[in-house]
Design a protein around this motif. Structure first.
Motif, mmCIF file in Angstrom:
data_model
loop_
_atom_site.group_PDB
_atom_site.id
_atom_site.type_symbol
_atom_site.label_atom_id
_atom_site.label_comp_id
_atom_site.label_asym_id
_atom_site.label_seq_id
_atom_site.Cartn_x
_atom_site.Cartn_y
_atom_site.Cartn_z
ATOM 1 N N PHE A 4 1.846 2.840 -9.273
ATOM 2 C CA PHE A 4 1.869 3.959 -8.340
ATOM 3 C C PHE A 4 0.628 4.736 -8.213
ATOM 4 O O PHE A 4 0.066 5.278 -8.993
ATOM 5 C CB PHE A 4 3.219 5.066 -8.892
ATOM 6 C CG PHE A 4 4.413 4.615 -8.978
ATOM 7 C CD1 PHE A 4 5.109 4.607 -7.986
ATOM 8 C CD2 PHE A 4 4.889 4.200 -10.263
ATOM 9 C CE1 PHE A 4 6.635 3.739 -8.175
ATOM 10 C CE2 PHE A 4 6.122 3.565 -10.414
ATOM 11 C CZ PHE A 4 7.044 3.325 -9.483
ATOM 12 N N GLY A 5 0.174 4.511 -6.718
ATOM 13 C CA GLY A 5 -1.025 5.150 -6.503
ATOM 14 C C GLY A 5 -1.274 5.059 -4.997
ATOM 15 O O GLY A 5 -0.466 4.912 -4.014
ATOM 16 N N LEU A 6 -2.534 5.045 -4.817
ATOM 17 C CA LEU A 6 -2.950 5.018 -3.224
ATOM 18 C C LEU A 6 -3.848 3.489 -3.048
ATOM 19 O O LEU A 6 -4.593 3.324 -3.918
ATOM 20 C CB LEU A 6 -3.986 6.017 -3.001
ATOM 21 C CG LEU A 6 -3.218 7.398 -3.047
ATOM 22 C CD1 LEU A 6 -4.327 8.429 -2.864
ATOM 23 C CD2 LEU A 6 -1.983 7.618 -2.068
ATOM 24 N N LYS A 7 -3.454 2.905 -1.945
ATOM 25 C CA LYS A 7 -4.426 1.643 -1.720
ATOM 26 C C LYS A 7 -5.945 1.808 -1.819
ATOM 27 O O LYS A 7 -6.541 1.041 -1.829
ATOM 28 C CB LYS A 7 -3.876 1.105 -0.375
ATOM 29 C CG LYS A 7 -3.882 1.839 0.893
ATOM 30 C CD LYS A 7 -3.269 0.968 1.912
ATOM 31 C CE LYS A 7 -3.217 1.850 3.181
ATOM 32 N NZ LYS A 7 -2.534 1.208 4.324
ATOM 33 N N ARG A 13 -7.163 0.168 -7.382
ATOM 34 C CA ARG A 13 -7.489 -1.075 -7.101
ATOM 35 C C ARG A 13 -7.960 -1.916 -8.287
ATOM 36 O O ARG A 13 -7.450 -3.211 -8.704
ATOM 37 C CB ARG A 13 -8.546 -1.029 -6.162
ATOM 38 C CG ARG A 13 -8.103 -0.610 -4.629
ATOM 39 C CD ARG A 13 -9.038 -1.163 -3.551
ATOM 40 N NE ARG A 13 -10.322 -0.300 -3.797
ATOM 41 C CZ ARG A 13 -10.832 0.396 -3.020
ATOM 42 N NH1 ARG A 13 -10.145 0.638 -1.783
ATOM 43 N NH2 ARG A 13 -11.958 0.881 -3.019
ATOM 44 N N LYS A 14 -8.485 -1.328 -9.237
ATOM 45 C CA LYS A 14 -9.099 -1.976 -10.454
ATOM 46 C C LYS A 14 -7.881 -2.187 -11.512
ATOM 47 O O LYS A 14 -7.761 -3.219 -11.941
ATOM 48 C CB LYS A 14 -10.066 -0.809 -11.305
ATOM 49 C CG LYS A 14 -11.323 -0.549 -10.776
ATOM 50 C CD LYS A 14 -12.213 0.295 -11.558
ATOM 51 C CE LYS A 14 -13.564 0.767 -10.766
ATOM 52 N NZ LYS A 14 -14.052 1.804 -11.447
ATOM 53 N N ALA A 15 -6.924 -1.403 -11.575
ATOM 54 C CA ALA A 15 -5.792 -1.557 -12.213
ATOM 55 C C ALA A 15 -4.935 -2.889 -11.616
ATOM 56 O O ALA A 15 -4.381 -3.701 -12.313
ATOM 57 C CB ALA A 15 -4.988 -0.512 -12.250
ATOM 58 N N PRO A 82 -3.704 5.971 -11.653
ATOM 59 C CA PRO A 82 -2.731 5.479 -11.272
ATOM 60 C C PRO A 82 -1.688 5.855 -12.350
ATOM 61 O O PRO A 82 -1.860 6.109 -13.209
ATOM 62 C CB PRO A 82 -2.881 3.914 -11.171
ATOM 63 C CG PRO A 82 -3.974 3.621 -12.352
ATOM 64 C CD PRO A 82 -4.884 4.957 -12.279
ATOM 65 N N LEU A 83 -0.332 5.849 -11.900
ATOM 66 C CA LEU A 83 0.897 5.911 -12.702
ATOM 67 C C LEU A 83 1.404 4.542 -12.836
ATOM 68 O O LEU A 83 1.819 4.037 -11.978
ATOM 69 C CB LEU A 83 1.772 6.855 -12.151
ATOM 70 C CG LEU A 83 3.170 7.077 -13.112
ATOM 71 C CD1 LEU A 83 2.792 7.573 -14.274
ATOM 72 C CD2 LEU A 83 4.264 8.144 -12.068
ATOM 73 N N ALA A 104 -5.365 -5.245 -20.743
ATOM 74 C CA ALA A 104 -6.123 -5.322 -19.606
ATOM 75 C C ALA A 104 -7.908 -5.155 -19.963
ATOM 76 O O ALA A 104 -8.833 -5.326 -19.141
ATOM 77 C CB ALA A 104 -6.049 -4.642 -18.345
ATOM 78 N N ALA A 105 -8.133 -4.672 -21.204
ATOM 79 C CA ALA A 105 -9.422 -4.459 -21.560
ATOM 80 C C ALA A 105 -10.486 -5.619 -21.893
ATOM 81 O O ALA A 105 -9.787 -6.631 -22.175
ATOM 82 C CB ALA A 105 -9.510 -3.397 -22.673
#
Length: 105
Positions: A4-7, A13-15, A82-83, A104-105
């Protein structure tokens, strides 16, 4: 897995790039489901509201003093991003701890 976030948010975007199979839910286009928002607030509390955002700085003192969940419903961009929701588990932000927990690290 849902992000959940903004485009146009760099962290979102990284997530999205580092979590194959995840889906970005743009919180301006579609609201965070009430159950997810309530669970996130119960888990993260005041950390869920991004007090460093441009949206926050644009609010008046009276609005800032309002109930956090009501503020997030009225101004989705106030949410720290992001959530991430994975199988009912919630993660906030995109720091090393979150990246490690999600592999993801």
């Amino acid at each position: 897995m849902k992000i959940f976030g903004l485009k146009n948010c760099d962290a979102c975007r990284k997530a999205l790039k580092n979590l194959p199979g995840s889906v970005l839910v743009d919180i301006r286009a579609e609201a965070v489901p009430e159950a997810v928002l309530s669970a996130a607030y119960a888990e993260f509390g005041a950390k869920l509201v991004n007090t460093r955002s441009t949206t926050w700085r644009g609010l008046g003192e009276e609005e800032r003093a309002g109930e956090p969940l009501a503020l997030l419903r009225a101004h989705p961009a106030l949410m720290k991003r992001p959530l991430i929701e994975r199988d009912g588990e919630l993660f906030l932000g995109w720091d090393q701890n979150v990246q490690s927990a999600l592999g993801a690290a």
